[in-house]
Design an enzyme around this catalytic site. Structure first.
Site, mmCIF file in Angstrom:
data_model
loop_
_atom_site.group_PDB
_atom_site.id
_atom_site.type_symbol
_atom_site.label_atom_id
_atom_site.label_comp_id
_atom_site.label_asym_id
_atom_site.label_seq_id
_atom_site.Cartn_x
_atom_site.Cartn_y
_atom_site.Cartn_z
ATOM 1 N N HIS A 3 -4.104 1.469 7.629
ATOM 2 C CA HIS A 3 -2.882 1.934 7.475
ATOM 3 C C HIS A 3 -2.785 2.954 6.710
ATOM 4 C CE1 HIS A 3 1.533 1.478 7.691
ATOM 5 N NE2 HIS A 3 1.388 2.207 6.605
ATOM 6 N N GLU A 4 -3.375 2.907 5.481
ATOM 7 C CA GLU A 4 -3.212 3.959 4.374
ATOM 8 C C GLU A 4 -4.144 5.313 4.699
ATOM 9 O OE1 GLU A 4 -0.449 3.975 2.715
ATOM 10 O OE2 GLU A 4 -0.412 1.621 3.091
ATOM 11 N N HIS A 25 -2.284 7.284 6.939
ATOM 12 C CA HIS A 25 -1.554 8.369 6.287
ATOM 13 C C HIS A 25 -2.115 9.786 5.896
ATOM 14 C CE1 HIS A 25 2.541 6.235 5.870
ATOM 15 N NE2 HIS A 25 2.033 5.066 5.332
ATOM 16 N N GLN A 49 3.035 10.209 0.990
ATOM 17 C CA GLN A 49 4.377 9.308 1.145
ATOM 18 C C GLN A 49 5.497 9.633 -0.258
ATOM 19 O OE1 GLN A 49 2.633 5.306 1.978
ATOM 20 N NE2 GLN A 49 4.738 5.174 2.979
ATOM 21 N N GLY A 57 0.758 -1.251 -0.096
ATOM 22 C CA GLY A 57 0.069 0.016 -0.049
ATOM 23 C C GLY A 57 0.944 1.362 -0.190
ATOM 24 N N CYS A 113 6.013 -0.093 7.098
ATOM 25 C CA CYS A 113 5.702 1.061 6.252
ATOM 26 C C CYS A 113 6.903 1.609 5.419
ATOM 27 C CB CYS A 113 5.247 2.315 7.156
ATOM 28 S SG CYS A 113 4.730 3.533 6.220
ATOM 29 N N LEU A 114 6.529 1.849 4.091
ATOM 30 C CA LEU A 114 7.799 2.093 3.307
ATOM 31 C C LEU A 114 8.446 3.406 3.765
ATOM 32 C CD1 LEU A 114 6.649 1.074 -0.256
ATOM 33 C CD2 LEU A 114 8.057 -0.266 1.131
HETATM 34 NI NI NI Z 1 2.773 3.213 5.478
#
Ligand code: NI
Length: 157
Positions: A131-132, A135, A51, A46, A89-90
């Site tokens: 999670h997304e 963000h 991000q 995701g 998380c990236l």
């Molecule tokens: Ni993330």
């Protein structure tokens, strides 16, 4: 295909509220394409627009269930149950931690044609949606982690 630079924890943009998308245009379509490319290149499941430095309410998700989800202006309208598992998380490379999330969510959103849709997800998809969507409100999973943030194991070949 274009890979965008992923913003990392400590970058203020990750703590900002994203703005609603009012219309679809060529730039936004390109952004969505690039978000998928960037997510796949990093083996993510995701990615939120913030991000890659764009404060728009757009997320892309692919939890390997055969679907590529694009959620624009998403709102979680139902949630139930609970699951506790590892999350990463990236934007927080090399780390993971334990987070409790709803086991089932229903989300209302616009798709890439700006059509209103609903999606229900369980387990990993529910986790990714939560999670997304966090963000987009400037929340990282590290704020929710139970116990210590842990280092990922070194990859060996
Ligand atoms: Ni993330």
């Amino acid at each position: 295909m274009a890979i965008r630079q992923i913003r990392k924890i400590g970058d203020d943009i990750l703590n900002k509220q994203c703005k609603e998308v009012k219309e679809m245009n060529r730039r936004t379509r390109q952004l969505i394409d690039d978000m998928f490319d960037t997510m796949y290149e990093q083996n993510g499941v995701g990615l939120a627009a913030s991000q890659v430095g764009i404060l728009k309410q757009i997320v892309v998700i692919d939890v390997e269930d055969g679907n590529q989800y694009v959620l624009i202006n998403p709102r979680i309208i139902e949630q139930s149950g609970s699951q506790t598992d590892q999350e990463g998380c990236l934007s927080v490379p090399g780390k993971h931690g334990t987070v409790t999330r709803p086991n089932h969510v229903k989300v209302r959103f616009l798709d890439e044609n700006m059509e209103e849709c609903e999606l229900e997800g369980e387990e990993m998809l529910a986790r990714a949606i939560c999670h997304e969507c966090d963000h987009l409100r400037g929340i990282l999973y590290v704020d929710l982690v139970e116990g210590e943030l842990m280092d990922n194991e070194e990859e060996t070949d």
